[in-house]
Motif scaffolding. Structure first.
Motif, PDB file in Angstrom:
ATOM      1  N   GLN A 162      24.704  45.545  22.006  1.00 49.83           N
ATOM      2  CA  GLN A 162      24.011  44.920  22.915  1.00 49.83           C
ATOM      3  C   GLN A 162      23.994  45.202  24.280  1.00 49.83           C
ATOM      4  O   GLN A 162      22.976  45.348  24.991  1.00 49.83           O
ATOM      5  CB  GLN A 162      24.167  43.342  22.731  1.00 49.83           C
ATOM      6  N   SER A 165      22.441  48.697  24.856  1.00 49.54           N
ATOM      7  CA  SER A 165      20.890  48.294  24.792  1.00 49.54           C
ATOM      8  C   SER A 165      20.370  47.943  26.111  1.00 49.54           C
ATOM      9  O   SER A 165      19.240  48.150  26.474  1.00 49.54           O
ATOM     10  CB  SER A 165      20.548  47.311  23.897  1.00 49.54           C
ATOM     11  N   ASP A 243      20.123  51.778  19.131  1.00 47.11           N
ATOM     12  CA  ASP A 243      19.307  50.898  19.844  1.00 47.11           C
ATOM     13  C   ASP A 243      17.932  50.849  18.811  1.00 47.11           C
ATOM     14  O   ASP A 243      16.950  50.319  19.130  1.00 47.11           O
ATOM     15  CB  ASP A 243      18.956  50.541  20.987  1.00 47.11           C
TER      16      ASP A 243
END
Length: 290
Positions: A162, A165, A243
């Protein structure tokens, strides 16, 4: 050992505790345990008690270390920051109401050390919040004591992805964070590619990201001309994380795998790999931009 070339591969642990804070072993006992296990370097990182750099009679390198924390609840943010390689005591006050995460990172750096984000999954750290910080040399993707039987969140891969990303690619580390010295020791470590076996060379390699995290397997990932290649010790699974929501090359499975190839899709911005052996042990590369 993979990654042939000049320099040496060194095994180390950068997060552990002793009776100087809340660990069950005396300092000398904890150091001796890792030396007997064949570690090349460690940092004893008791809570708010900085350990000194040195070398054991047997030649294991001791990096200075300490763990600092801020925040009392998940809602306000709980952050544990490991500092290693400090040349002096960082200018930090444990109960300073103005203490901040960035302040801890900056104080570690000002003392000549490196700041590591500890167990973000265990702390339920938010990628959105961490992306506003700067100065980390890495984050723990695996933390032994955060797993069974003491806890249940040892793995921070989702957080790492995360964060990547969002454009923040933190190198991945593994550490024990040992307290009990029962099932929370010798479970995850770093393999560092240093120019030589010395304090300075280990810290230099950490700053430059020349390491991978592991519970046992060996791994190396290279990326060139839109293709990623992983070489590893015999594995049951090789997994590529990015991603992209889907890729037909995401997972390679088989008996005794030692390599895998991944063709990068045009919209992917980062890539990392994990290698899982027949015993369920994992090695982790750091995310790289693609």
């Amino acid at each position: 050992m993979l990654g042939t070339g000049e320099g040496v591969w060194l095994r180390g642990n950068l997060h552990m505790h002793t009776a100087r804070s809340d660990g069950k072993l005396d300092y000398e006992e904890a150091v001796a345990l890792y030396e007997r296990a064949g570690y090349d370097f460690i940092a004893v990182t008791d809570h708010w008690v900085r350990s000194a750099a040195g070398t054991t009679p047997g030649g294991m390198l001791l990096l200075s270390g300490c763990e600092y924390n801020v925040g009392g609840t998940v809602q306000e943010g709980v952050y544990h920051i490991v500092g290693v390689g400090m040349e002096r005591e960082p200018e930090l006050e444990r109960f300073d109401p103005a203490l901040s995460v960035q302040g801890i990172i900056d104080a570690i750096a000002a003392a000549g050390g490196l700041a590591i984000l500890a167990h973000p999954a265990w702390s339920l750290n938010s990628a959105e919040a961490v992306r506003r910080l700067h100065g980390f040399c890495g984050t723990e993707i695996y933390n032994t004591t955060s797993g069974f039987p003491m806890n249940a969140r040892p793995y921070s891969g989702l957080f790492v992805d995360q964060l990547a990303s969002l454009g923040m690619l933190l190198p991945c580390m593994a550490a024990d964070d040992a307290h009990q010295y029962k099932q929370d020791a010798l479970g995850g470590w770093l393999m560092v590619h240093a120019r030589e076996r010395s304090h300075e060379a280990v810290l230099e390699a950490l700053r430059e990201g020349r390491f991978y995290a592991t519970q046992g397997p060996e791994v190396e990932m290279t990326v060139a001309q839109g293709v990623a290649r992983v070489r590893c010790s015999p594995a049951s699974h090789i997994v590529f994380y990015s991603d992209a929501i889907w890729s037909e090359e995401r997972v390679a499975s088989g008996d005794g795998l030692t390599q895998a190839v991944y063709h990068i899709q045009p919209h992917e911005t980062f890539l990392r790999a994990e290698v899982i052996d027949s015993e369920g042990r994992t090695a982790y590369t750091s995310p790289v931009p693609v």
